[in-house]
Design a protein around this motif. Structure first.
Motif, short mmCIF file in Angstrom:
data_model
loop_
_atom_site.label_atom_id
_atom_site.label_comp_id
_atom_site.label_asym_id
_atom_site.label_seq_id
_atom_site.Cartn_x
_atom_site.Cartn_y
_atom_site.Cartn_z
N ILE A 49 37.42 45.17 -15.20
CA ILE A 49 36.90 44.46 -14.02
C ILE A 49 36.70 42.99 -14.39
O ILE A 49 36.89 42.60 -15.54
CB ILE A 49 35.58 45.09 -13.51
N ALA A 50 36.33 42.17 -13.40
CA ALA A 50 36.12 40.74 -13.66
C ALA A 50 34.78 40.29 -13.11
O ALA A 50 34.29 40.83 -12.11
CB ALA A 50 37.24 39.91 -13.02
N ASP A 51 34.19 39.30 -13.75
CA ASP A 51 32.90 38.75 -13.32
C ASP A 51 33.08 37.27 -12.97
O ASP A 51 32.97 36.40 -13.84
CB ASP A 51 31.88 38.92 -14.46
N PRO A 52 33.36 36.98 -11.70
CA PRO A 52 33.58 35.57 -11.34
C PRO A 52 32.29 34.75 -11.29
O PRO A 52 32.36 33.52 -11.31
CB PRO A 52 34.22 35.66 -9.94
N SER A 53 31.14 35.40 -11.25
CA SER A 53 29.88 34.64 -11.16
C SER A 53 29.60 33.91 -12.47
O SER A 53 29.38 32.70 -12.48
CB SER A 53 28.70 35.58 -10.85
N HIS A 54 29.63 34.65 -13.59
CA HIS A 54 29.36 33.99 -14.87
C HIS A 54 30.51 33.08 -15.28
O HIS A 54 30.29 32.05 -15.92
CB HIS A 54 29.10 35.04 -15.96
N ALA A 55 31.73 33.47 -14.95
CA ALA A 55 32.88 32.65 -15.34
C ALA A 55 32.79 31.26 -14.73
O ALA A 55 32.97 30.25 -15.40
CB ALA A 55 34.17 33.33 -14.90
N SER A 56 32.51 31.23 -13.43
CA SER A 56 32.59 29.94 -12.74
C SER A 56 31.27 29.17 -12.79
O SER A 56 31.27 27.95 -12.80
CB SER A 56 33.00 30.15 -11.28
N GLY A 57 30.16 29.90 -12.74
CA GLY A 57 28.87 29.21 -12.71
C GLY A 57 28.54 28.59 -11.37
O GLY A 57 27.59 27.82 -11.27
N SER A 58 29.31 28.93 -10.33
CA SER A 58 29.07 28.33 -9.03
C SER A 58 29.35 29.34 -7.92
O SER A 58 30.45 29.89 -7.84
CB SER A 58 29.99 27.12 -8.85
N TRP A 59 28.38 29.57 -7.07
CA TRP A 59 28.53 30.60 -6.05
C TRP A 59 29.71 30.32 -5.12
O TRP A 59 30.31 31.26 -4.58
CB TRP A 59 27.23 30.77 -5.26
N LYS A 60 30.06 29.06 -4.94
CA LYS A 60 31.15 28.75 -4.01
C LYS A 60 32.50 29.23 -4.52
O LYS A 60 33.45 29.37 -3.76
CB LYS A 60 31.22 27.24 -3.77
N LEU A 61 32.61 29.41 -5.83
CA LEU A 61 33.88 29.84 -6.40
C LEU A 61 33.99 31.36 -6.51
O LEU A 61 35.04 31.89 -6.85
CB LEU A 61 34.07 29.21 -7.79
N VAL A 62 32.88 32.07 -6.24
CA VAL A 62 32.86 33.51 -6.50
C VAL A 62 33.84 34.27 -5.60
O VAL A 62 34.63 35.08 -6.09
CB VAL A 62 31.42 34.06 -6.37
N THR A 63 33.83 34.01 -4.32
CA THR A 63 34.70 34.77 -3.43
C THR A 63 36.19 34.50 -3.70
O THR A 63 36.96 35.46 -3.86
CB THR A 63 34.33 34.54 -1.95
N PRO A 64 36.63 33.24 -3.81
CA PRO A 64 38.07 33.06 -4.12
C PRO A 64 38.47 33.74 -5.43
O PRO A 64 39.55 34.34 -5.50
CB PRO A 64 38.23 31.53 -4.22
N LEU A 65 37.62 33.67 -6.45
CA LEU A 65 38.00 34.26 -7.73
C LEU A 65 37.91 35.79 -7.70
O LEU A 65 38.71 36.48 -8.34
CB LEU A 65 37.15 33.69 -8.87
N ALA A 66 36.98 36.33 -6.94
CA ALA A 66 36.92 37.79 -6.79
C ALA A 66 38.19 38.28 -6.09
O ALA A 66 38.79 39.29 -6.47
CB ALA A 66 35.67 38.21 -5.99
N ARG A 67 38.62 37.55 -5.07
CA ARG A 67 39.87 37.87 -4.40
C ARG A 67 41.04 37.82 -5.39
O ARG A 67 41.89 38.72 -5.43
CB ARG A 67 40.14 36.87 -3.26
N GLY A 68 41.07 36.76 -6.19
CA GLY A 68 42.14 36.61 -7.18
C GLY A 68 42.15 37.78 -8.16
O GLY A 68 43.22 38.30 -8.51
N ALA A 69 40.97 38.19 -8.61
CA ALA A 69 40.89 39.27 -9.59
C ALA A 69 41.44 40.58 -9.01
O ALA A 69 42.23 41.28 -9.65
CB ALA A 69 39.44 39.45 -10.05
N ILE A 70 41.02 40.90 -7.79
CA ILE A 70 41.50 42.14 -7.17
C ILE A 70 43.01 42.07 -6.93
O ILE A 70 43.75 43.02 -7.20
CB ILE A 70 40.74 42.40 -5.84
N ALA A 71 43.48 40.90 -6.49
CA ALA A 71 44.92 40.75 -6.24
C ALA A 71 45.72 40.88 -7.52
O ALA A 71 46.86 41.36 -7.51
CB ALA A 71 45.19 39.40 -5.57
N CYS A 72 45.15 40.47 -8.64
CA CYS A 72 45.81 40.61 -9.95
C CYS A 72 45.81 42.05 -10.45
O CYS A 72 46.40 42.32 -11.49
CB CYS A 72 45.07 39.78 -11.00
N GLY A 73 45.05 42.91 -9.82
CA GLY A 73 45.05 44.31 -10.23
C GLY A 73 43.78 44.79 -10.91
O GLY A 73 43.75 45.92 -11.43
#
Lengths: 330, 330, 330, 330
Positions: free
Chosen positions: B267-291
């Motif tokens: 799984i992926a954790d976009p919250s700690h990776a980015s450090g910014s709530w605004k980036l969480v949804t795009p990166l969560a989408r990216g993670a799921i799309a990547c598989g």
């Protein structure tokens, strides 16, 4: 801290931020720039982390002003710390050399190494009794048996000994046998372990984490110091970069940078940084020339038979040559 | 493994290397190239680390062939591992969402978050009871009190809960209250802790270290598995790079790479990776799309008052929007 | 090269790979390991890049054996290259010091700097006439006017001068006025420029790219050498890492590594690496102690008024102290 | 900008800094914090680089407030830029797909690829006529011959074509034949080339340098825009990190970060980032899910025979599958 407002921030946004700051006990100072507003906030910065100001409308970014470390910083203690162990001073004018094998493998091996490095001029003997290995299938160290051998080496040579500890149990054991405890790079942010070594009161060699900034490293020292233990020797051992020609990249710039920020002594470990015995002497020379208070190197009486890290270990002959080469740097 | 000899290696050098390999039980195969000789050595590679062949005259470099991980590798177990906790399957076709606050701050806060994220579709609840903080002066968690609240949240919602453990004591406590133990990025190479969580037999979320290669990460999983605990969920949470616009760089390539090398869910954790709530949804989408088999995100009922990481926490409203956005990715 | 086959590779897969290799003129050698098959392929490695063997069924990975550089490598030329310019030898036993301002700003400024650094012991004078700046709004250099001043400085002091070139036009101009051409870090992989400076036949200082591996750097030297110009001086100037306390991380390990791989001389630039004048002297000392053939540093008669990089420039007074400090390293 | 004074700064130090700032036309605002003084300076920040304030006694550090880019920034142009080429819109709601071989190898190869990718849904055709190769001994491109073939492909399919340019000569040639010019990663800070493509007025795909921060990348766009050419498409293609499992690390966080800072369209190149065709589809999915305005991928009618980068090229069959897979992301 400084709060930079967005170009499009409204007066209401500004008022809200000011109000929030005031609620948390900060004094505010507004600076109207050519294009945007900046707010200077004076107060207790430790409150800051509970104020996610970045989430407020109109805020672009926050710039902290205060350094996060206190006890480790040079501002509060301008004079250099000199750690003294069994008459050896680390942090003074004379660089110290810590030498010995990666792991204690046998009584014969360690005592031969200890006597050999002492004769060549080493000040402190190192040897691992607990080995944190990347693979669970690798040799994990002689544990208490190894500690007893280290103690014997210290008695035989009169030199202090250092060993790495990896958890509470190994710390409890090691503090009875050795003079200096080492926190390895992989444990630099194992905050529980930092507190435990802090409580022992024993001198600590604190290695820099492979991807730790200098700030984070000094914060790790702060953890140990927050327990009342100020006898810390920092050790630069290479950071992780894209370059694969060496195992890690020894960051010698960190030596003068740390010396400007902190009063703690700092040494360098060219063996782990480079991963190759041929690079140890040039990098040890570089570290001393940069101003390091010493170096820590791996020496094995028979590197070809080493149970760990043989490819980066100096032989006793190599070590003698290194010591002669270091002596020419003033 | 493959031993590449130097251009200038002599026949005597070659003979010595062959002899050494034979002594350690390897079969040798010589390949004479246009310019240099290469020796293929077939045998038990675990002997390799005790043979510093790099030190022998005429040897240029050693190229290992075998992968260092066994239990974690796909070669020995081709089928995907599916970790099942209270009816939730991680590693199957449906991505899971782990959500909740960085830290348990109070009963009200956690229960509000837990009920909120369940309503929006989360499968697992997260919340920190022991917080490894960079500064010794920061909030360190509610400890056992927090664990009790997590258990209550699990009972209230019927969902499994996960919390981070940081040493033996916290593991002993946590395993009585929660369903999944989390090993944080800073402890990924705290090998003692890996063994301890291995012995609990409980499902483990194993975060990637900030500067850990994928190989080292799988070796950390191997440590846990070497204790008989195969219920591991890997979690990519960003690696340290030169880019400072985000706290870390979420390495989404790691998702398909790990899936080719290992059978473990990731799984992926976009919250700690980015450090910014605004980036969480795009990166969560990216993670799921990547598989990815799921994402783990920080959600706080009132992010502005969070005691830690408020700037990267989604509000419940943000979280609902993220869940709707994730649903459109097939 | 070595082709590592997958565990599950079939006999048909193996046959296909062998056939492909044979078609491209390689001899093949099969080594059957405990678990998997490895194929040694002997032939012309330059054909390799047109054979995407990684795409063939059953292939896990390809391990190249030959080094990609030829002319720059020590294998084909074991003796050190010594570049000689106006009687100054770079690559011999005595380290050289290249010094001068970031940019030529005026006749007075450059001549004052040139005379000053010569008096303090510098061997080569530097000064930028064409400045590649991150911002299009910054000072871009005095161009041909600056080159004339550099030539005058050379005539006045008798020392050779070096300047950075940034394209064909600036190279054509500079080669008429200066003794050494410099290729900057940002242009290290500007292959067109490498060919152009190769064709001038003039000595070249080739800086390492900010994110270039040592291999890529030597391949950039190979580009220049492939045009028949062998007078290359490599210059380590810091690589990009996560650490932000310095502008870049000076990679002093690169000094002995390059010296083992290549016969070309290598110097270090602590000014650009660190971005801070206070770090220049310790790092210059470190570079020389590591075995560098010299250092290149920025010196400005009045750093506070420098049009570029004033914060990293030594004053003439600082420079004299550095020269005295370097003299103590043997 | 903000000037942070040292703890030990004297009143004289403060007066000197204020005087210097006033001389350069800045208004100053003093903020007295608990421990130290901070000076806010309001004025023209472009003067800043000629003021090495860091060298003044008592100054600890300087914090710039203004963003260095103007034309590329969203502050001055809040609306998204949409680049339109032959009816194809890049930067609008529909993601675009740029596809084609690494290099133009022959008329047959390119036309087959062009027709194939058009049929599968690509919007723009790519193909290299000038190839910047790490080795001087590698295939360097078909040059003008290749440009003619690209033009024919454009006429045949009705789609725009893009090719990489590497210097003034190739730019002059390419602008007569192709619709979009590409600046490669290695030339992102070749400022001369940026000015030249700026002057052509043609749409530009500007790849991110391997070690370029997002700020530096936007400054490179600023260079092109400073010549009056605003038709820029940014392309994320992976950054250099310590991880070696992929060629580079695709930084998908850069997509939303750039979109918040700049109005320019941004696409991603998973082929060069990963270096492996098997990773292209998952990463292309990830990029689109993160919000990228498109992707650029390498497609070759017969990847096994590609003259460059065959291992990362999709076959036409692979490409069709990728297009189907992308269509499911909303």
């Amino acid at each position: 801290m400084i709060i930079v407002m967005k170009l499009e921030a409204t007066q209401a946004d500004i008022n809200n931020v000011e109000k929030e700051l005031t609620n948390f006990g900060f004094d505010t100072h507004l600076i109207k720039g050519t294009n945007r507003l900046v707010i200077g906030a004076v107060g207790n910065p430790s409150l800051r982390e509970n104020m996610p100001l970045e989430r407020m409308a109109g805020v672009e970014k926050i710039v902290p002003i205060m350094k996060p470390f206190k006890l480790a910083g040079r501002e509060m203690q301008p004079d250099n710390t000199v750690v003294e162990v069994k008459g050896i001073k680390i942090g003074g004018k004379e660089p110290v050399v810590v030498a010995g094998p990666c792991a204690v493998e046998s009584r014969e091996q360690l005592l031969e190494a200890a006597v050999g490095v002492k004769e060549a001029g080493a000040s402190i003997i190192r040897g691992g009794a607990f080995k944190p290995r990347t693979s669970p299938y690798s040799f994990q160290g002689m544990e208490e048996e190894g500690l007893k051998i280290l103690k014997e080496a210290s008695e035989l040579t009169g030199l202090p000994v250092v060993t790495e500890i990896i958890d509470e149990r190994s710390t409890d054991l090691a503090k009875e046998y050795v003079d200096i405890l080492q926190v390895g790079a992989r444990n630099m942010q194992n905050f529980q372990l930092l507190k435990i070594v802090g409580q022992t009161g024993k001198p600590v060699i604190l290695k820099r984490g492979m991807s730790a900034t200098i700030n984070e490293w000094l914060m790790a020292a702060e953890y140990v110091m927050s327990q009342g233990n100020y006898n810390i020797i920092l050790c630069e051992r290479g950071i992780r970069t894209f370059e694969t020609a060496t195992r890690n990249t020894l960051d010698l710039s960190a030596i003068p940078v740390v010396q400007s920020l902190s009063h703690l002594p700092i040494i360098a470990d060219p063996s782990h940084a480079s991963g190759s015995w041929k690079l140890v002497t040039p990098l040890a020379r570089g570290a001393i020339a940069c101003g390091a208070h010493g170096v820590m190197v791996e020496v094995h009486p028979n590197p070809k038979q080493a149970l760990c890290d043989g490819r980066q270990s100096l032989s006793l002959e190599n070590f003698k040559e290194m010591m002669q080469s270091l002596a020419t740097i003033k």
